[in-house]
Enzyme design. Structure first.
Site, short mmCIF file in Angstrom:
data_model
loop_
_atom_site.label_atom_id
_atom_site.label_comp_id
_atom_site.label_asym_id
_atom_site.label_seq_id
_atom_site.Cartn_x
_atom_site.Cartn_y
_atom_site.Cartn_z
CG HIS A 1 33.70 26.50 107.97
ND1 HIS A 1 33.91 25.39 108.73
CD2 HIS A 1 33.16 27.22 108.84
CE1 HIS A 1 33.49 25.76 109.96
NE2 HIS A 1 32.97 26.88 109.86
ZN LIG Z 1 32.15 29.73 113.85
#
Ligand SMILES: [Zn+2]
Length: 324
Positions: free
Chosen positions: A133
């Site tokens: 992320h």
């Molecule tokens: Zn995750």
């Protein structure tokens, strides 16, 4: 051939109570390592490489902006990435020492793993990493640095990977790897397979499914049978979609476990262990240099599953060697 594992005691976080506000087990890496290394003999069954330094800012700058790296000197910006907002009151020196530095060691671990996988044409597991992320200019969801992308760029810079050499990502963490996607979307040499809970952060991928056949959304609370049906149905197609890939990353987040507070899926403990073994067997069978990263997993069982994954790598490699 014996498999290689990358781990350092520096991977654990020391968060001085901040971890009370996040389900992350700050000692997950050392617990996993202990469980694994007690079962096998270093040198005979596996080779252990310990990163002796953190990833440098110079290397991080190949993917991340200077402005973003500078922003990580402030507690409020670190707090935002880990989504523990009370940690903005913790002095930044403590957050850097207890959290950012361990993550920088793990990031260096992925770089070392990638270099070894390519140079020795083998499977290498980093006991940390898998920060899918992280974006160029910001971090999200506990991910600060895009270790897989950083490693790809580093290998290209070193001449170990050509610009057109095919690189594949198999991301089976419960959350969609939005950072990896964003950083690699214009790179035709990199392809991405991602099975994720469409109701968990960061939500569904909005691309046309025909254009992104390997972005596979899963219904929340999905159990073993359906999960394996989808995985078996799509994985070989994905692996067959590239001719002679040079490198594969496996992001082995175990937050698909039924008791995980963040993954939102319902795969049993045995199911997660079986999934990892299934992937390892496939990749070793195909004889493609592979880097395994541990990514997410937020239960007290996470360390055990990581140890099982490492044990599978030793077991499958031994079996293959014996067959020859
Ligand atoms: Zn995750």
């Amino acid at each position: 051939m014996i498999p290689h594992f990358i781990y350092s005691n520096n991977y654990d976080f020391s968060l001085l109570g901040v971890d009370k506000f996040h389900p992350f087990d700050s000692k997950k890496f050392s617990k996993a390592w202990r469980l694994f290394s007690e079962k096998f003999t270093p040198k005979a069954d596996f080779k252990w490489i310990e990163p002796d330094n953190m990833v440098s800012d110079k290397t991080l700058l190949n993917v991340h902006s200077q402005k973003y790296l500078n922003s990580l000197s402030k507690s409020k910006n670190i707090a935002q990435v880990i989504e523990v907002y009370s940690s903005r009151f913790v002095p930044s020196t403590l957050l850097i020492k207890g959290l950012l530095n361990p993550i920088k060691y793990a990031c260096q671990g992925t770089i070392i793993a990638t270099e070894l996988a390519l140079k020795e044409h083998t499977i290498v597991m980093n006991f940390g990493g898998g920060y899918h992320h992280a974006f160029s200019d910001h971090g999200e969801g506990f991910c600060f640095f895009a270790d897989a992308v950083i490693s790809i760029v580093e290998m290209r810079n070193k001449g170990l990977l050509g610009e057109n050499d095919k690189v594949m990502m198999i991301d089976l963490d419960a959350h969609r790897g939005n950072g990896f996607e964003e950083l690699t979307k214009h790179d035709s040499a990199i392809s991405n397979f991602d099975m994720y809970n469409l109701h968990a952060y960061p939500g569904i991928h909005f691309g046309d499914p025909d254009d992104f056949p390997f972005m596979i959304p899963l219904q929340p609370k999905m159990r073993d049978e359906r999960y394996f049906k989808l995985l078996e149905e799509h994985l070989d197609k994905f692996l067959d979609s590239q001719v002679e890939p040079k490198l594969i990353f496996y992001n082995a987040g175990n937050d698909i476990l039924e008791t995980d507070p963040l993954g939102g899926l319902s795969v049993s403990y045995d199911g997660v262990v079986r999934r990892d073994k299934f992937i390892i067997e496939k990749l070793i069978e195909r004889n493609i240099p592979t880097v395994v990263m541990t990514s997410g997993g937020y239960t007290e069982k996470s360390c055990e599953i990581i140890a099982e994954l490492a044990s599978s790598i030793v077991g499958v490699t031994k079996n293959k060697y014996r067959q020859r």
